[in-house]
Enzyme design. Structure first.
Site, PDB file in Angstrom:
ATOM      1  CG  HIS A   2      -3.298   0.622   5.360  1.00 12.64           C
ATOM      2  ND1 HIS A   2      -3.772  -0.326   6.006  1.00 12.64           N
ATOM      3  CD2 HIS A   2      -2.333  -0.057   5.492  1.00 12.64           C
ATOM      4  CE1 HIS A   2      -4.015  -1.441   6.552  1.00 12.64           C
ATOM      5  NE2 HIS A   2      -2.682  -1.270   6.075  1.00 12.64           N
ATOM      6  CG  HIS A  38       0.062  -0.551   2.496  1.00 11.87           C
ATOM      7  ND1 HIS A  38       0.552   0.864   3.625  1.00 11.87           N
ATOM      8  CD2 HIS A  38      -0.088  -1.506   3.631  1.00 11.87           C
ATOM      9  CE1 HIS A  38       0.590  -0.163   4.505  1.00 11.87           C
ATOM     10  NE2 HIS A  38       0.455  -1.249   4.553  1.00 11.87           N
ATOM     11  NE  ARG A  83       2.616  -8.804   7.517  1.00  5.90           N
ATOM     12  CZ  ARG A  83       1.610  -9.256   8.433  1.00  5.90           C
ATOM     13  NH1 ARG A  83       1.184 -10.257   8.057  1.00  5.90           N
ATOM     14  NH2 ARG A  83       1.037  -8.532   8.863  1.00  5.90           N
ATOM     15  CD  GLU A  90       4.377  -3.796   5.781  1.00  8.90           C
ATOM     16  OE1 GLU A  90       4.202  -4.149   7.146  1.00  8.90           O
ATOM     17  OE2 GLU A  90       3.246  -3.125   5.235  1.00  8.90           O
TER      18      GLU A  90
HETATM   19  N1  GLY Z   1       1.047  -3.052   9.644  1.00  9.47           N
HETATM   20  C1  GLY Z   1      -0.432  -3.028   8.675  1.00  9.47           C
HETATM   21  C2  GLY Z   1      -0.040  -3.382   7.618  1.00  9.47           C
HETATM   22  O1  GLY Z   1       0.742  -3.951   7.078  1.00  9.47           O
HETATM   23  O2  GLY Z   1      -0.592  -3.233   6.019  1.00  9.47           O
HETATM   24 MN    MN Z   2       1.796  -2.618   5.568  1.00 12.35          MN
HETATM   25 MN    MN Z   3       3.098  -4.059   8.623  1.00  7.38          MN
END
Ligand code: GLY
Ligand code: MN
Ligand code: MN
Length: 436
Positions: free
Chosen positions: A358, A351, A403, A405
């Site tokens: 977000h 995002h 995950r 990120e």
């Molecule tokens: N921490 C919220 C997300 O990774 O979108």
């Molecule tokens: Mn995120």
């Molecule tokens: Mn996140």
């Protein structure tokens, strides 16, 4: 952030609003937690973006071309008792002197003063639907003006979304904004490293959360960008797990999704690592697949490529990998078409990131995925989640959630990773944890 930055934004906004029109935006309200205790105050991102003003009970008005001043701030009057109990607030003088409003008025006089400002304006740019009281007042003021036409007054004929203009501006980060985002990323990255080093079996998830918060505060950042997710074992398969209450077990993975905010700009980092410091074989296989999916997605982050290319690349890598591991069976193309990867990778690749985790900005323009441009910041966060009770897969895979990120800035030549300070290869993670 310097006042000149806010001023530049207001100027851009006014150019887009245009002479003869008016724009309004209210501050966030204070929210009661219980009785006379409030939640920590967080200003509305759009309001802060334009004003840098961090108080509740305020309303900013923008009237391009108004001779007596284009930027008007309604706010609380200075109150000695309030200052004694709660601390400094700008007051009407401060709004002009420190926040560079051309004019300021008491918020208590809003109903007397604002209708006059709406007279003879064409369009009202306003974020409808955020504050029911203000929405109601605005419609009342406009209606009232409609009844005044015999005095030669015209009422605004159009309500236009302020968000549309503002969010397009917010999508592209200036050097001053990137400085704050880099700081948020740097402090958050360090917190993740410290959490990995502190982790051992027998600790509780909230004790690791405490380590993260300690590092955020030590770095001078007192707000999280969102509630931290500290999820051991199968808790990682609950995407928004924030209870953080379970004990960490040897043999499990720990997924941490946490980021701090620096002067209203967010970081958003996820890492997944073994509680004991060593991955098991099945964990290694799934982890490497998520990492490969992230690399494939990152290759699609560069100007001119559609936002969705990164998602498609990750889906392809994950589906192929799941077939190789025997978790999915069939032809990769058909499995992708039938979305058979979705029980295991059910969210999007990422995002926009900015003042809101977000962040705002359209992902599609005229029904087509938007092309990436320099100055946009995105997260790239593929994941794999195998439910603990999913009997269609071998037992060794069940209850694993992973995950990875990172936050990346789109640059002329491709991208810059803002969160590279936290290790993510298997070898790097194991080495860091063994050394702790
Ligand atoms: N921490 C919220 C997300 O990774 O979108
Ligand atoms: Mn995120
Ligand atoms: Mn996140």
């Amino acid at each position: 952030m310097k006042q000149s930055e806010f001023k530049k934004r207001r100027k851009q906004l006014m150019q887009r609003v245009g002479k003869g029109n008016i724009a309004l935006i209210g501050s966030a309200a204070e929210r009661v937690r219980n009785r006379d205790v409030h939640y920590p105050y967080r200003q509305d991102s759009d309001f802060y973006y334009l004003t840098g003003f961090n108080e509740p009970e305020a309303l900013a008005v923008f009237i391009p071309g108004r001779e007596q001043g284009e930027y008007i701030l309604f706010c609380r009057e200075y109150d000695e008792t309030k200052a004694l109990w709660e601390g400094a607030h700008a007051g009407l003088e401060g709004a002009v002197k420190h926040y560079e409003a051309d004019d300021s008025f008491p918020i208590d006089d809003l109903h007397e003063i604002l209708p006059g400002m709406l007279e003879n304006k064409g369009k009202v740019f306003y974020p409808l639907g955020r504050d029911p009281d203000l929405d109601h007042s605005l419609l009342e003021w406009i209606n009232h003006l409609r009844g005044q036409t015999r005095r030669g007054i015209t009422a605004p004929g159009e309500l236009v979304s302020l968000e549309h203009i503002l969010h397009e501006m917010r999508l592209f980060k200036s050097p001053a904004e990137l400085k704050l985002m880099r700081r948020a990323a740097e402090v958050s990255a360090k917190a993740h490293v410290k959490a990995m080093q502190a982790c051992k079996p027998g600790l509780y998830e909230y004790q690791i959360e405490a380590e993260l918060l300690y590092q955020f505060y030590q770095g001078g950042l007192r707000h999280v960008a969102y509630p931290s997710i500290v999820a051991g074992g199968k808790n990682a398969c609950v995407l928004h797990y924030i209870e953080n209450k379970d004990v960490l077990k040897s043999g499990d993975l720990l997924l941490i999704d946490a980021g701090a905010e620096c002067d209203h700009y967010a970081a958003d980092i996820t890492r997944t690592f073994p509680v004991s410091g060593r991955f098991t074989e099945p964990q290694k296989q799934l982890y490497q697949l998520v990492l490969d999916a992230q690399s494939a997605a990152l290759e699609q982050i560069r100007p001119g490529l559609p936002w969705n290319a990164a998602h498609d690349a990750a889906v392809e890598m994950i589906t192929k990998g799941l077939v190789e591991l025997g978790i999915l069976k069939g032809r990769v193309k058909k499995l992708i078409k039938d979305e058979k990867y979705k029980p295991f990778f059910m969210h999007r690749i990422g995002h926009w990131l900015g003042m809101d985790v977000h962040d705002v900005g359209d992902y599609k323009v005229e029904q087509e995925w938007r092309l990436l441009e320099p100055g946009m910041v995105v997260t790239v966060e593929p994941g794999l989640y195998i439910p603990h009770d999913y009997e269609k897969v071998e037992e060794k895979w069940r209850g694993i959630g992973i995950r990875i990120e990172d936050d990346v800035l789109v640059t002329q030549g491709g991208y810059e990773c803002l969160t590279a300070g936290v290790p993510k290869t298997i070898d790097e993670i194991e080495a860091l944890m063994q050394a702790a």
